[in-house]
Design a protein around this motif. Structure first.
Motif, PDB file in Angstrom:
ATOM      1  N   VAL A 162       0.811  -0.934   0.258  1.00 19.06           N
ATOM      2  CA  VAL A 162      -0.124  -0.038   0.104  1.00 19.06           C
ATOM      3  C   VAL A 162       1.052   1.247   0.020  1.00 19.06           C
ATOM      4  CG1 VAL A 162      -1.734   1.263   1.341  1.00 19.06           C
ATOM      5  CG2 VAL A 162      -1.863  -0.994   1.229  1.00 19.06           C
ATOM      6  N   CYS A 163       0.502   2.226  -0.841  1.00 19.21           N
ATOM      7  CA  CYS A 163       1.381   3.613  -0.906  1.00 19.21           C
ATOM      8  C   CYS A 163       0.354   4.644  -0.365  1.00 19.21           C
ATOM      9  CB  CYS A 163       1.792   3.699  -2.431  1.00 19.21           C
ATOM     10  SG  CYS A 163       2.938   2.556  -2.908  1.00 19.21           S
ATOM     11  N   TYR A 164       0.853   5.494   0.229  1.00 23.76           N
ATOM     12  CA  TYR A 164       0.131   6.549   0.727  1.00 23.76           C
ATOM     13  C   TYR A 164       0.478   8.075   0.094  1.00 23.76           C
ATOM     14  CZ  TYR A 164      -1.737   3.505   4.167  1.00 23.76           C
ATOM     15  OH  TYR A 164      -2.375   2.343   4.790  1.00 23.76           O
ATOM     16  N   SER A 165       1.417   7.932  -1.076  1.00 27.44           N
ATOM     17  CA  SER A 165       1.888   9.305  -1.347  1.00 27.44           C
ATOM     18  C   SER A 165       2.247   9.201  -2.994  1.00 27.44           C
ATOM     19  CB  SER A 165       3.158   9.906  -0.837  1.00 27.44           C
ATOM     20  OG  SER A 165       4.286   9.221  -1.107  1.00 27.44           O
ATOM     21  N   ASP A 166       1.777  10.277  -3.539  1.00 22.51           N
ATOM     22  CA  ASP A 166       2.575  10.114  -5.001  1.00 22.51           C
ATOM     23  C   ASP A 166       4.103   9.903  -5.276  1.00 22.51           C
ATOM     24  OD1 ASP A 166       0.191  11.111  -5.643  1.00 22.51           O
ATOM     25  OD2 ASP A 166       0.604  13.223  -5.825  1.00 22.51           O
ATOM     26  N   PHE A 167       4.859  10.039  -4.371  1.00 22.73           N
ATOM     27  CA  PHE A 167       6.333  10.002  -4.381  1.00 22.73           C
ATOM     28  C   PHE A 167       6.550   8.310  -4.056  1.00 22.73           C
ATOM     29  CE2 PHE A 167      10.788   9.047  -2.510  1.00 22.73           C
ATOM     30  CZ  PHE A 167      11.338   9.513  -3.523  1.00 22.73           C
ATOM     31  N   CYS A 168       5.660   7.915  -3.173  1.00 21.47           N
ATOM     32  CA  CYS A 168       5.795   6.284  -3.073  1.00 21.47           C
ATOM     33  C   CYS A 168       5.227   5.652  -4.013  1.00 21.47           C
ATOM     34  CB  CYS A 168       4.786   6.134  -1.869  1.00 21.47           C
ATOM     35  SG  CYS A 168       4.876   4.292  -1.392  1.00 21.47           S
ATOM     36  N   LYS A 169       4.120   5.853  -4.986  1.00 26.98           N
ATOM     37  CA  LYS A 169       3.981   5.575  -6.140  1.00 26.98           C
ATOM     38  C   LYS A 169       4.858   5.495  -7.303  1.00 26.98           C
ATOM     39  CE  LYS A 169      -1.031   6.226  -5.004  1.00 26.98           C
ATOM     40  NZ  LYS A 169      -1.967   7.177  -5.180  1.00 26.98           N
ATOM     41  N   THR A 170       5.441   6.700  -7.396  1.00 30.57           N
ATOM     42  CA  THR A 170       6.736   6.671  -8.319  1.00 30.57           C
ATOM     43  C   THR A 170       7.782   5.723  -7.825  1.00 30.57           C
ATOM     44  OG1 THR A 170       5.945   9.097  -8.795  1.00 30.57           O
ATOM     45  CG2 THR A 170       8.328   8.474  -9.291  1.00 30.57           C
ATOM     46  N   LEU A 171       8.206   5.999  -6.632  1.00 28.05           N
ATOM     47  CA  LEU A 171       9.062   4.809  -6.044  1.00 28.05           C
ATOM     48  C   LEU A 171       9.035   3.472  -6.153  1.00 28.05           C
ATOM     49  CD1 LEU A 171      11.902   4.298  -4.418  1.00 28.05           C
ATOM     50  CD2 LEU A 171      10.272   4.365  -2.416  1.00 28.05           C
ATOM     51  N   SER A 172       7.654   2.908  -6.034  1.00 30.55           N
ATOM     52  CA  SER A 172       7.149   1.721  -6.206  1.00 30.55           C
ATOM     53  C   SER A 172       7.432   1.239  -7.838  1.00 30.55           C
ATOM     54  CB  SER A 172       5.794   1.288  -5.541  1.00 30.55           C
ATOM     55  OG  SER A 172       4.960   2.038  -6.694  1.00 30.55           O
ATOM     56  N   GLU A 173       6.940   2.076  -8.557  1.00 31.19           N
ATOM     57  CA  GLU A 173       7.368   1.559 -10.068  1.00 31.19           C
ATOM     58  C   GLU A 173       8.428   1.694 -10.635  1.00 31.19           C
ATOM     59  OE1 GLU A 173       5.137   5.097 -12.228  1.00 31.19           O
ATOM     60  OE2 GLU A 173       3.417   4.770 -11.365  1.00 31.19           O
ATOM     61  N   PHE A 174       9.669   2.492  -9.832  1.00 30.78           N
ATOM     62  CA  PHE A 174      11.030   2.326 -10.219  1.00 30.78           C
ATOM     63  C   PHE A 174      11.405   0.905  -9.653  1.00 30.78           C
ATOM     64  CE2 PHE A 174      15.560   2.438  -8.846  1.00 30.78           C
ATOM     65  CZ  PHE A 174      15.930   3.150 -10.181  1.00 30.78           C
ATOM     66  N   ILE A 175      11.037   0.499  -8.359  1.00 30.74           N
ATOM     67  CA  ILE A 175      11.241  -0.771  -7.811  1.00 30.74           C
ATOM     68  C   ILE A 175      11.127  -1.875  -8.674  1.00 30.74           C
ATOM     69  CG2 ILE A 175      10.987  -2.320  -5.846  1.00 30.74           C
ATOM     70  CD1 ILE A 175      10.818   0.206  -4.244  1.00 30.74           C
ATOM     71  N   VAL A 176       9.910  -1.904  -9.270  1.00 29.85           N
ATOM     72  CA  VAL A 176       9.341  -2.917 -10.028  1.00 29.85           C
ATOM     73  C   VAL A 176       9.993  -2.968 -11.380  1.00 29.85           C
ATOM     74  CG1 VAL A 176       7.111  -3.675 -11.567  1.00 29.85           C
ATOM     75  CG2 VAL A 176       6.850  -3.077  -9.185  1.00 29.85           C
ATOM     76  N   ASN A 177      10.396  -1.824 -11.871  1.00 27.49           N
ATOM     77  CA  ASN A 177      11.230  -1.769 -13.119  1.00 27.49           C
ATOM     78  C   ASN A 177      12.519  -2.213 -12.930  1.00 27.49           C
ATOM     79  OD1 ASN A 177       9.054  -0.951 -14.753  1.00 27.49           O
ATOM     80  ND2 ASN A 177       9.354   1.242 -14.585  1.00 27.49           N
ATOM     81  N   ASP A 178      13.111  -1.778 -11.774  1.00 28.24           N
ATOM     82  CA  ASP A 178      14.493  -2.446 -11.349  1.00 28.24           C
ATOM     83  C   ASP A 178      14.480  -3.601 -11.442  1.00 28.24           C
ATOM     84  OD1 ASP A 178      17.114  -1.487 -11.142  1.00 28.24           O
ATOM     85  OD2 ASP A 178      16.957  -2.322  -8.956  1.00 28.24           O
ATOM     86  N   GLU A 179      13.499  -4.400 -10.623  1.00 25.41           N
ATOM     87  CA  GLU A 179      13.335  -5.748 -10.472  1.00 25.41           C
ATOM     88  C   GLU A 179      13.368  -6.479 -12.006  1.00 25.41           C
ATOM     89  OE1 GLU A 179      10.824  -9.355  -8.126  1.00 25.41           O
ATOM     90  OE2 GLU A 179       9.901  -7.414  -8.639  1.00 25.41           O
ATOM     91  N   LYS A 180      12.429  -6.002 -12.731  1.00 20.84           N
ATOM     92  CA  LYS A 180      12.468  -6.554 -14.187  1.00 20.84           C
ATOM     93  C   LYS A 180      13.758  -6.426 -14.761  1.00 20.84           C
ATOM     94  CE  LYS A 180       7.707  -5.474 -14.880  1.00 20.84           C
ATOM     95  NZ  LYS A 180       6.724  -4.472 -15.566  1.00 20.84           N
ATOM     96  N   ARG A 181      14.708  -5.246 -14.618  1.00 24.54           N
ATOM     97  CA  ARG A 181      15.910  -5.062 -15.297  1.00 24.54           C
ATOM     98  C   ARG A 181      16.785  -6.188 -15.021  1.00 24.54           C
ATOM     99  NH1 ARG A 181      20.707  -2.933 -13.699  1.00 24.54           N
ATOM    100  NH2 ARG A 181      19.819  -2.476 -11.574  1.00 24.54           N
ATOM    101  N   ILE A 182      16.875  -6.456 -13.576  1.00 25.75           N
ATOM    102  CA  ILE A 182      17.794  -7.550 -13.096  1.00 25.75           C
ATOM    103  C   ILE A 182      17.413  -8.846 -13.672  1.00 25.75           C
ATOM    104  CG2 ILE A 182      18.392  -8.712 -11.011  1.00 25.75           C
ATOM    105  CD1 ILE A 182      19.497  -5.662 -11.285  1.00 25.75           C
TER     106      ILE A 182
END
Length: 182
Positions: A162-182
């Motif tokens: 669960v995310c509670y901020s816009d930055f958190c949503k952006t961060l979670s997208e970055f994390i998902v994309n980094d996991e795919k990159r790895i």
């Protein structure tokens, strides 16, 4: 009482903090995560400057690796404070030991303040499946750390948080994309 309680897989709530005492930081930033880390510090309104790596830097003979294993949560965290001789071998040995404990998650906290060779450290970890998790402010001895993560179980979900901020949503997208990159 949120949507995570209805999921079989482990989840998390990503929490932000408001800092009252903002200590300026001097950091070594890995190239692969440089922009995300900068944005995190800007978002937290914490002043920082990027340390320059010296060209004639001598690799220390000793490394500093420690870990903690929490059996109730089945999570382990490795702490990296210094890069040195045989770092890769010793790190991989430690990861193998934690895999043998069947940890669901293995985190690695990498000092942003002490490791000029941070690009080498991150590259070794990325090649072994570790991907971005976030910044751990004042985590160990009031210093900041880059946290990478390795999922070592199919009981860990990638969307059950669960995310509670816009930055958190952006961060979670970055994390998902980094996991795919790895």
């Amino acid at each position: 009482s949120n949507e995570l309680t209805k999921k079989y897989k482990r989840g998390a709530v990503l929490v932000g903090y408001h800092f009252f005492h903002k200590i300026p930081k001097s950091l070594y930033l890995p190239k692969v995560y440089r922009d995300q880390i900068k944005q995190t510090y800007v978002n937290a309104k914490i002043p920082f400057k990027i340390k320059k790596k010296k060209n004639n830097l001598k690799i220390p003979k000793h490394i500093f690796l420690t870990y903690e294993f929490n059996p109730p949560s089945n999570i382990a965290a490795i702490r990296v404070d210094r890069y040195g001789k045989d770092f890769k071998h010793k790190f991989l040995l430690l990861v193998s030991q934690l895999r043998a404990k069947h940890c669901d998650m293995i985190y690695v906290d990498i000092s942003l303040e002490k490791i000029p060779q941070i690009n080498k450290v991150v590259k070794i970890m990325n090649k072994r499946g570790f991907f971005y998790s976030g910044i751990m402010f004042l985590c160990h001895e009031k210093e900041d750390y880059l946290r990478l993560q390795l999922k070592h179980s199919d009981k860990v979900g990638s969307k059950n948080y669960v995310c509670y901020s816009d930055f958190c949503k952006t961060l979670s997208e970055f994390i998902v994309n980094d996991e795919k990159r790895i």
